[in-house]
Write a protein that holds these residues in place. Sequence first.
Motif, short mmCIF file in Angstrom:
data_model
loop_
_atom_site.label_atom_id
_atom_site.label_comp_id
_atom_site.label_asym_id
_atom_site.label_seq_id
_atom_site.Cartn_x
_atom_site.Cartn_y
_atom_site.Cartn_z
N VAL A 128 25.48 38.82 42.90
CA VAL A 128 26.41 37.79 42.42
C VAL A 128 27.40 37.43 43.52
N LYS A 129 27.91 38.43 44.22
CA LYS A 129 28.84 38.16 45.33
C LYS A 129 28.20 37.27 46.38
N ASN A 130 26.94 37.55 46.71
CA ASN A 130 26.24 36.75 47.72
C ASN A 130 26.05 35.32 47.25
N ASP A 157 35.28 35.34 22.54
CA ASP A 157 34.44 34.74 23.58
C ASP A 157 35.15 34.76 24.93
N VAL A 158 36.43 34.48 24.94
CA VAL A 158 37.20 34.50 26.17
C VAL A 158 37.22 35.92 26.75
N LYS A 159 37.44 36.91 25.89
CA LYS A 159 37.47 38.31 26.34
C LYS A 159 36.10 38.72 26.89
N LYS A 160 35.06 38.33 26.20
CA LYS A 160 33.71 38.68 26.64
C LYS A 160 33.41 38.05 28.00
N LEU A 161 33.83 36.80 28.17
CA LEU A 161 33.63 36.12 29.45
C LEU A 161 34.37 36.85 30.57
N GLU A 172 35.22 40.03 30.62
CA GLU A 172 34.55 41.32 30.86
C GLU A 172 33.30 41.13 31.71
N LEU A 173 32.53 40.10 31.39
CA LEU A 173 31.32 39.82 32.17
C LEU A 173 31.68 39.48 33.61
N ALA A 174 32.70 38.68 33.79
CA ALA A 174 33.12 38.30 35.14
C ALA A 174 33.53 39.53 35.94
N LYS A 175 34.24 40.41 35.30
CA LYS A 175 34.69 41.64 35.98
C LYS A 175 33.50 42.49 36.41
N LYS A 180 23.08 34.93 33.37
CA LYS A 180 22.66 33.97 32.34
C LYS A 180 23.59 34.01 31.14
N GLU A 181 23.94 35.22 30.70
CA GLU A 181 24.85 35.36 29.57
C GLU A 181 26.21 34.74 29.88
N PHE A 182 26.70 34.99 31.09
CA PHE A 182 27.98 34.44 31.53
C PHE A 182 27.92 32.91 31.54
N SER A 183 26.87 32.35 32.10
CA SER A 183 26.72 30.89 32.19
C SER A 183 26.65 30.25 30.81
#
Length: 116
Positions: free
Chosen positions: A83-85, A66-70, A72-75, A43-46
Motif C-alpha cells: 500500500v505504501k508503494n 463507517d467512519v471509524k471502520k475507514l 481503522e482500515l487506513a491505519k 478493496k474494502e477501504f475503497s
Amino acid sequence: MTVNIYDSVNQVASDLPQTQQFMAVQNAFAALKQDQVAFSMYKEFSELQEVLRNAQLNGQQPKEEDVKKLQELAKKMNDMDAVKNLMAAEQSLNQLLNDINSIIIKPINDVYDLND
C-alpha cells in the motif's frame, strides 16, 4: 486558423501510459494485487470510501461506525509495504498531472494577469 485541441489532449492521453510515473502506479497496483491480505483490505477501504463519499454528496451524514471502520482500515494499511508503494507511486503521478494542468491553464491565467 483553428486548432483541434482534442487532438493534442488525446496525444497526451496516449503518451501518459508511457511515462515512468504511470508505469510505477501500474506496477505498484499489480504488486498490491499479489498480496491477498493487502488487496482485500484495499478493496474494502475503497468501497467504504465510496459509500461515505456518496452519503456526503447526497447531503447525508456518514454513519459513525463507517467512519471509524475507514480510519481503522487506513491505519492498518499504512503499515503495509504494498500500500505504501502504491501511495508513493500515486503521489508521483499526481504531481505529473498537476504539472500538466499548470501548463494547460497558463494561457488562461495570462489572460487575467493584472500586471499588464
